[in-house]
Motif scaffolding. Sequence first.
Motif, short mmCIF file in Angstrom:
data_model
loop_
_atom_site.label_atom_id
_atom_site.label_comp_id
_atom_site.label_asym_id
_atom_site.label_seq_id
_atom_site.Cartn_x
_atom_site.Cartn_y
_atom_site.Cartn_z
N ASN A 301 0.84 -1.21 0.00
CA ASN A 301 0.00 0.00 0.00
C ASN A 301 0.87 1.26 0.00
O ASN A 301 0.62 2.20 -0.74
N LEU A 302 1.93 1.24 0.82
CA LEU A 302 2.82 2.41 0.88
C LEU A 302 3.61 2.55 -0.43
O LEU A 302 3.74 3.64 -0.98
N ILE A 312 -1.97 5.33 4.09
CA ILE A 312 -0.94 6.39 4.10
C ILE A 312 -1.29 7.53 5.07
O ILE A 312 -0.45 7.90 5.91
N ILE A 322 9.57 3.87 7.40
CA ILE A 322 9.85 2.55 6.81
C ILE A 322 11.34 2.29 6.89
O ILE A 322 12.15 3.23 6.89
N VAL A 335 7.27 8.28 6.63
CA VAL A 335 6.22 8.13 5.61
C VAL A 335 5.88 9.50 5.01
O VAL A 335 5.61 9.60 3.81
N TYR A 339 6.95 10.50 -0.39
CA TYR A 339 6.34 10.78 -1.69
C TYR A 339 6.82 12.11 -2.27
O TYR A 339 6.68 13.15 -1.64
N ILE A 356 7.86 -1.73 8.31
CA ILE A 356 7.17 -0.46 8.57
C ILE A 356 7.11 -0.34 10.09
O ILE A 356 6.68 -1.28 10.77
#
Length: 476
Positions: A301-302, A312, A322, A335, A339, A356
Amino acid sequence: MRGFVIFLVNGKRYEFGGSNVFVTLASFLRRQGLVGTKIVCNEGDCGACTVMCGKYDETHERFVYHTLDSCIAYLFQLDGCHVVTVEGLRGERLHPVQEALIRSRGAQCGYCTPGFVMSALQIFEDREELTERRIKNYLTGNLCRCTGYQAIIEGVAEVHGDEVPRLESLFPSLKMANDLGDAIQEPISIESDAGVFHAPQSLDHALDFLKRFDPSWICAGGTDIGVILNKTKKVSKNLLSLHLISGLAETSITDQFVEVGASVRISEFQKKIRGHLFELYKLLNIFGSPQIRNRATVAGNLANGSPIGDLIPPLMALESFIKVQAREGERKIRVDELYLGYKKLSMRVDELITQIVIPIPKEHTFLRFYKISRRRDLDISTVNGAFSIEEDGKVRIALGGVAPTVMRALKSEGIFEKQGICAESVKAVQRSIQDEIHPISDVRGEAKYKRGLIDQMVTKFYWDYRREREGVGISV
Ligand SMILES: Cc1cc2nc3c(=O)[nH]c(=O)nc-3n(C[C@H](O)[C@H](O)[C@H](O)COP(=O)(O)OP(=O)(O)OC[C@H]3O[C@@H](n4cnc5c(N)ncnc54)[C@H](O)[C@@H]3O)c2cc1C
Ligand code: FES
Ligand code: FES
């Protein structure tokens, strides 16, 4: 090293290598004449292709079975598994769940019925008490287009649990384990015209694979990859599985952290966190369906990096990080720093997630995680969000579906931190949050609609907060 995968279907052993493993389980079953398993949506959304998949559990010394959608599970993912289809349930008479559905008139065209039977069977495998709510929860991954759900639910409710044979009695674990043999411990290397699939036993070998095959994908649960493979064919067919690497399928919990291995399935993760991260536990009830949660991983998912990925925002609000492994060693990434842009991660292609780490919130931290979708179950989020208010006033707000990535609303967090949570600060946050978000119009809704949803989410958060802290408010 072996060049094939080994699995069982209804007790029969199969060994496949080469391009044969790049076929979905549903197509394979139907080609074998096991046509009880249907294919409708081919993307994990309807449950017509549901089968049971068993894995040997060392601790309990038996096979433990879970439902999965066979249309998005590829044969290369089935190594070491025992698959049970609806045909595998039939002895001299129909299975009690099948008989109950006939009695309750829970089947008309019957196309969805085998899938419902398999999903209902999971309740009895788990030895859960039958309640209407529980039956509905177990059946959320199955759609019926003609009967209507009430007759199906009533049929399942009439089944006497003690009359349902456990899969263990139909397929004894010891025999299944012997049939699979010791070879399932060996690493796998399949290189064919249709694609490449490796399952090494060590992280070093996994990292070698990522260097040698670029682009490549790590197939964890395959619930994102399976859909892309089926629908767009755009996925690189250099696939790496971490399932033989020991330690990655474990979740450990200390006073401070929940540490989740990269191969841990969301359904196992959910069970483990019930007493430690209850808000997240509740949210996971509406993540996909049982079939999806039984395969999907937190790491997937991440790493998939969708702006509407449901895990997220909570993991950002909880200040999770992570652990990422590369040839040069391990590093940690928060996290909220993972991105860089739409599905663009601050990870290199030769790195992989091993764990995680989620800090357990302090006792008086107020947490709320919201998912807003067009229907409650088995739907992707239109927008989602997470709010964390610590006792010392530290605030974290993470929002999904309103920017190219899940984002922190830093300016709005600052307003709450300065002014506290009150009617005036909520209005100020509602104004500031509109400057911070940049939703676009897409199939999930128009930008204006998503802005409205975020506004409502802040209102809901405020009343949830007041209700818990001050025991006042209305039910929203
Ligand atoms: C019917 C259906 C319903 C769904 N519902 C939801 C939902 O409600 N909410 C939601 O958020 N998502 C949902 N999803 C999306 C999907 O299930 C999730 O994103 C899931 O968590 C992906 O995990 P996976 O293990 O299946 O990932 P995979 O498909 O195996 O991989 C996904 C991506 O992660 C990468 N990856 C996997 N493991 C690692 C690793 N260890 N290191 C680095 N990269 C890695 C892969 O290379 C790939 O890019 C749904 C999907 C389907 C088909
Ligand atoms: S065919 Fe619809 S979930 Fe598989
Ligand atoms: S009985 Fe026809 S789709 Fe369910």
